[in-house]
Design a protein around this motif. Structure first.
Motif, PDB file in Angstrom:
ATOM      1  N   ARG A  64     -38.374  42.834  20.024  1.00  0.00           N
ATOM      2  CA  ARG A  64     -39.217  42.980  18.837  1.00  0.00           C
ATOM      3  C   ARG A  64     -40.666  43.134  19.289  1.00  0.00           C
ATOM      4  NH1 ARG A  64     -35.385  39.194  17.421  1.00  0.00           N
ATOM      5  NH2 ARG A  64     -36.666  37.420  18.045  1.00  0.00           N
ATOM      6  N   MET A  65     -40.993  44.322  19.791  1.00  0.00           N
ATOM      7  CA  MET A  65     -42.293  44.555  20.415  1.00  0.00           C
ATOM      8  C   MET A  65     -43.453  44.237  19.475  1.00  0.00           C
ATOM      9  SD  MET A  65     -41.674  48.055  22.616  1.00  0.00           S
ATOM     10  CE  MET A  65     -43.334  47.982  23.275  1.00  0.00           C
ATOM     11  N   TRP A  66     -43.312  44.583  18.210  1.00  0.00           N
ATOM     12  CA  TRP A  66     -44.418  44.429  17.270  1.00  0.00           C
ATOM     13  C   TRP A  66     -44.817  42.975  17.065  1.00  0.00           C
ATOM     14  CZ3 TRP A  66     -43.416  41.553  12.887  1.00  0.00           C
ATOM     15  CH2 TRP A  66     -42.069  41.325  12.587  1.00  0.00           C
ATOM     16  N   THR A  67     -43.900  42.047  17.383  1.00  0.00           N
ATOM     17  CA  THR A  67     -44.212  40.630  17.161  1.00  0.00           C
ATOM     18  C   THR A  67     -45.094  40.041  18.261  1.00  0.00           C
ATOM     19  OG1 THR A  67     -42.229  39.861  18.339  1.00  0.00           O
ATOM     20  CG2 THR A  67     -42.012  40.301  15.973  1.00  0.00           C
ATOM     21  N   ILE A  68     -45.096  40.640  19.450  1.00  0.00           N
ATOM     22  CA  ILE A  68     -45.792  40.015  20.595  1.00  0.00           C
ATOM     23  C   ILE A  68     -47.296  39.889  20.354  1.00  0.00           C
ATOM     24  CG2 ILE A  68     -46.244  40.169  23.063  1.00  0.00           C
ATOM     25  CD1 ILE A  68     -43.347  39.456  22.337  1.00  0.00           C
ATOM     26  N   PRO A  69     -48.014  40.978  20.011  1.00  0.00           N
ATOM     27  CA  PRO A  69     -49.453  40.797  19.739  1.00  0.00           C
ATOM     28  C   PRO A  69     -49.727  39.853  18.576  1.00  0.00           C
ATOM     29  CG  PRO A  69     -48.916  43.124  20.036  1.00  0.00           C
ATOM     30  CD  PRO A  69     -47.617  42.398  19.925  1.00  0.00           C
ATOM     31  N   LEU A  70     -48.872  39.906  17.544  1.00  0.00           N
ATOM     32  CA  LEU A  70     -49.071  39.036  16.379  1.00  0.00           C
ATOM     33  C   LEU A  70     -48.852  37.567  16.743  1.00  0.00           C
ATOM     34  CD1 LEU A  70     -47.326  41.128  13.567  1.00  0.00           C
ATOM     35  CD2 LEU A  70     -49.761  41.008  14.149  1.00  0.00           C
ATOM     36  N   LEU A  71     -47.854  37.300  17.567  1.00  0.00           N
ATOM     37  CA  LEU A  71     -47.601  35.927  18.012  1.00  0.00           C
ATOM     38  C   LEU A  71     -48.773  35.383  18.822  1.00  0.00           C
ATOM     39  CD1 LEU A  71     -43.846  35.793  19.087  1.00  0.00           C
ATOM     40  CD2 LEU A  71     -44.994  34.252  17.483  1.00  0.00           C
ATOM     41  N   LEU A  76     -58.540  37.182  18.091  1.00  0.00           N
ATOM     42  CA  LEU A  76     -58.755  38.574  18.486  1.00  0.00           C
ATOM     43  C   LEU A  76     -58.420  38.770  19.958  1.00  0.00           C
ATOM     44  CD1 LEU A  76     -59.810  41.441  18.011  1.00  0.00           C
ATOM     45  CD2 LEU A  76     -62.148  40.568  18.400  1.00  0.00           C
ATOM     46  N   GLY A  77     -58.840  37.824  20.794  1.00  0.00           N
ATOM     47  CA  GLY A  77     -58.487  37.894  22.220  1.00  0.00           C
ATOM     48  C   GLY A  77     -56.988  37.858  22.431  1.00  0.00           C
ATOM     49  N   GLY A  78     -56.293  37.006  21.650  1.00  0.00           N
ATOM     50  CA  GLY A  78     -54.836  36.932  21.754  1.00  0.00           C
ATOM     51  C   GLY A  78     -54.168  38.225  21.333  1.00  0.00           C
ATOM     52  N   LEU A  79     -54.675  38.834  20.271  1.00  0.00           N
ATOM     53  CA  LEU A  79     -54.121  40.110  19.810  1.00  0.00           C
ATOM     54  C   LEU A  79     -54.235  41.173  20.900  1.00  0.00           C
ATOM     55  CD1 LEU A  79     -52.992  41.628  17.256  1.00  0.00           C
ATOM     56  CD2 LEU A  79     -55.373  42.328  16.848  1.00  0.00           C
ATOM     57  N   LEU A  80     -55.396  41.261  21.544  1.00  0.00           N
ATOM     58  CA  LEU A  80     -55.604  42.243  22.602  1.00  0.00           C
ATOM     59  C   LEU A  80     -54.758  41.923  23.830  1.00  0.00           C
ATOM     60  CD1 LEU A  80     -59.489  42.638  22.293  1.00  0.00           C
ATOM     61  CD2 LEU A  80     -57.736  44.238  21.517  1.00  0.00           C
ATOM     62  N   THR A  81     -54.616  40.629  24.141  1.00  0.00           N
ATOM     63  CA  THR A  81     -53.771  40.229  25.275  1.00  0.00           C
ATOM     64  C   THR A  81     -52.316  40.595  25.010  1.00  0.00           C
ATOM     65  OG1 THR A  81     -55.251  38.375  25.790  1.00  0.00           O
ATOM     66  CG2 THR A  81     -53.025  38.282  26.703  1.00  0.00           C
ATOM     67  N   GLY A  99     -56.426  40.132  30.893  1.00  0.00           N
ATOM     68  CA  GLY A  99     -55.679  39.337  29.929  1.00  0.00           C
ATOM     69  C   GLY A  99     -56.138  37.887  29.891  1.00  0.00           C
ATOM     70  N   THR A 100     -56.381  37.301  31.057  1.00  0.00           N
ATOM     71  CA  THR A 100     -56.849  35.916  31.114  1.00  0.00           C
ATOM     72  C   THR A 100     -58.239  35.784  30.515  1.00  0.00           C
ATOM     73  OG1 THR A 100     -55.533  35.586  33.124  1.00  0.00           O
ATOM     74  CG2 THR A 100     -57.231  33.948  32.648  1.00  0.00           C
ATOM     75  N   SER A 101     -59.087  36.761  30.792  1.00  0.00           N
ATOM     76  CA  SER A 101     -60.442  36.736  30.233  1.00  0.00           C
ATOM     77  C   SER A 101     -60.399  36.831  28.710  1.00  0.00           C
ATOM     78  CB  SER A 101     -61.265  37.886  30.816  1.00  0.00           C
ATOM     79  OG  SER A 101     -61.366  37.780  32.226  1.00  0.00           O
ATOM     80  N   LEU A 102     -59.557  37.718  28.180  1.00  0.00           N
ATOM     81  CA  LEU A 102     -59.442  37.855  26.731  1.00  0.00           C
ATOM     82  C   LEU A 102     -58.883  36.586  26.087  1.00  0.00           C
ATOM     83  CD1 LEU A 102     -58.004  41.481  26.537  1.00  0.00           C
ATOM     84  CD2 LEU A 102     -60.272  40.753  25.766  1.00  0.00           C
ATOM     85  N   SER A 103     -57.925  35.947  26.760  1.00  0.00           N
ATOM     86  CA  SER A 103     -57.280  34.760  26.189  1.00  0.00           C
ATOM     87  C   SER A 103     -58.153  33.517  26.251  1.00  0.00           C
ATOM     88  CB  SER A 103     -55.955  34.480  26.919  1.00  0.00           C
ATOM     89  OG  SER A 103     -55.028  35.504  26.712  1.00  0.00           O
TER      90      SER A 103
END
Length: 491
Positions: free
Chosen positions: A69-76, A284-289, A334-338
């Motif tokens: 379920r690829m679409w769930t990963i950025p949302l999660l 927002l950082g999580g969404l981009l990660t 990814g770490t910087s964004l998170s």
């Protein structure tokens, strides 16, 4: 119990070492279990993605699954970061960002002043952030939690500044030694991590005691297997192979500098979003990660399974060369964004991932170029030394990180090969650091404390307005901010 501070040094630090080690081991056990549970439930059950595991995991090593379920990963990742950031902002703002830096600052400024409430907040917020796909390590939260418990012990015993400073450092070292199953490396971290260009040798013996106790306690629950197991192929089989390790040092030193620059550059960018509700910044950082993780799955979570992956020649040859080359850069971003956005997690583990994947990529390039005489039949040694070179340089703890890399892979070859790579990386890193709370040396720390004491002795200013109090409270929430709440005696 308060009379313990007047005991002779040997029985006092043996006793404190055992107590702090036991508490730190319990912190590591609780946090490790929390991250495992959140990852299994959030990324696994809700997201349909299971990250790669390590050899020491209950079920052993398993490669990462595909996305169902690829679409769930950025949302999660965005939702997890939002929930964690809201909790942090409401209860304990000092738990935002990477916990090791907070612990270092507390050790050097106010070791007995860490708030007890930061422990559960850091555990819950970091477990949710990492378990939902945020790119962060487990050692930073464990270090802050263990240091906070040690700070409470120091406060309860009314230890003086120097005694409290040692106590909290010992807690940090024991927590890291337990979570990485690397007691010797954890103890050495207590010696090296407090300064960029200095060492605290007095921390070694109590840190060894506490780290050993924490390691035994943690391993009794989660098993005695080294973190990455007993890795085969860890050997130098010809003198020509020595030539590639200084090159690896150059690569990892450059990546270490890039890691620190990117991390604080992204923090500055998110700090400019002043009109955005603070918990939305990590979201927002999580969404981009999460979006980045769809392209490079190793970005999601702490990434220790990715390290396990690149220790195997079969797995490295199975990966595309492009993914291997991109992986260190993607993990840094990814770490910087998170975490730089205000999320809760560690930067220590991702630094190991950056170095390990860089070592594996160098091995793969040598294989592709036909330079078989320069590398062994396995990328394992280059990956392990890459961990030591990259993180050792970034954290200014080359000896400790080298020993941790050797312990996690159960190989003495790492110690020998690291001699050719780690000094090169450290030299290239210079005075830049991943932990800005690190003073240059003890002299700089003394001068800073004198200046702080001078400011404290100044006349008390007029009462602040409600608006200025709100501004100060917001400043205290910034990740990595030197401002810490005045919390003496407040849980």
């Amino acid at each position: 119990m308060t009379s313990l501070r007047t005991w002779r040094p040997v029985p006092k630090w043996i006793t404190l070492g055992v107590v702090i080690g036991a508490v730190s081991g319990a912190m590591a056990i609780a946090f490790y279990g929390s991250v495992e549970w959140c990852t299994r439930w959030l990324l696994g059950s809700l997201g349909g993605y299971h990250p790669a595991t390590i050899a020491a995991s209950p079920g052993g090593f398993h490669p990462a699954s595909g996305f169902t379920r690829m679409w769930t990963i950025p949302l999660l990742a965005a939702a997890g970061a939002l929930i964690a950031a809201w909790l942090v902002s409401r209860v304990a703002p000092e738990t935002a960002g990477h916990g090791t830096d907070v612990a270092i600052r507390a050790i050097n400024t106010d070791p007995a002043g860490m708030r007890l409430r930061a422990m559960p907040v850091k555990m819950i917020a970091s477990a949710i952030t990492i378990g939902s796909g945020g790119s962060g390590g487990s050692e930073g939260p464990t270090a802050q939690m263990a240091a906070t418990s040690a700070s409470f012990i120091a406060r309860a015993l009314r230890l003086n500044y120097e005694q409290a400073r040692t106590t909290v450092t010992v807690g940090l070292a024991a927590g890291v030694g337990a979570i990485f199953r690397a007691p010797a490396g954890g103890a050495l971290l207590g010696v090296e991590l407090l300064f960029r260009k200095d060492r605290e040798l007095a921390m070694l013996i109590p840190s060894l005691i506490a780290s050993a106790v924490a390691y035994v306690e943690f391993s009794a629950v989660y098993g005695w297997t080294p973190m990455f197991g007993h890795v085969p192929g860890m050997a130098i089989t010809s003198p020509a192979q020595l030539l590639i390790f200084p090159l690896l040092g150059l690569v990892c030193g450059g990546l270490a500098r890039l890691y620190a620059a990117t991390f604080y550059g992204v923090e500055w960018l998110f700090g400019r979003l002043r009109k955005l509700w603070r918990p939305l910044r990590p979201s927002l950082g999580g969404l981009l990660t999460g979006a980045l993780g769809l392209a490079v799955p190793g970005v999601l979570g702490p990434g220790y399974g990715t390290i396990q992956d690149v220790l195997s020649p079969q797995r490295v040859l199975h990966l595309s060369l492009l993914v291997l080359l991109v992986m260190p850069l993607a993990k840094i971003l990814g770490t910087s964004l998170s975490i730089s956005s205000g999320g809760s997690g560690g930067v220590f583990g991702p630094g190991m991932v950056v170095g390990a994947t860089a070592g594996a990529a160098l091995w793969r390039l040598a294989e592709a170029a036909g330079a078989h005489t320069l590398v062994s039949a396995s990328p394992a040694l280059l990956a392990a030394v890459g961990m030591a070179a990259c993180l050792g340089a970034a954290a200014h703890s080359p000896f400790a990180i080298t020993v941790i890399a050797a312990e996690t892979c159960s190989s003495g070859w790492v110690l020998a090969a690291a001699l050719l790579a780690v000094p090169v990386a450290v030299k290239l890193m210079g005075s830049d650091t991943l932990y800005r709370a690190q003073p240059l040396n003890r002299k700089e720390l003394r001068e800073s404390r004198k200046e702080q004491a001078g400011r404290t002795a100044e006349p008390v200013p007029a009462p602040q307005t409600a608006a200025s109090n709100i501004t100060l409270a917001q400043d205290a929430e910034l990740p990595g901010n030197a401002a810490m709440p005045d919390t003496h005696g407040i849980p």
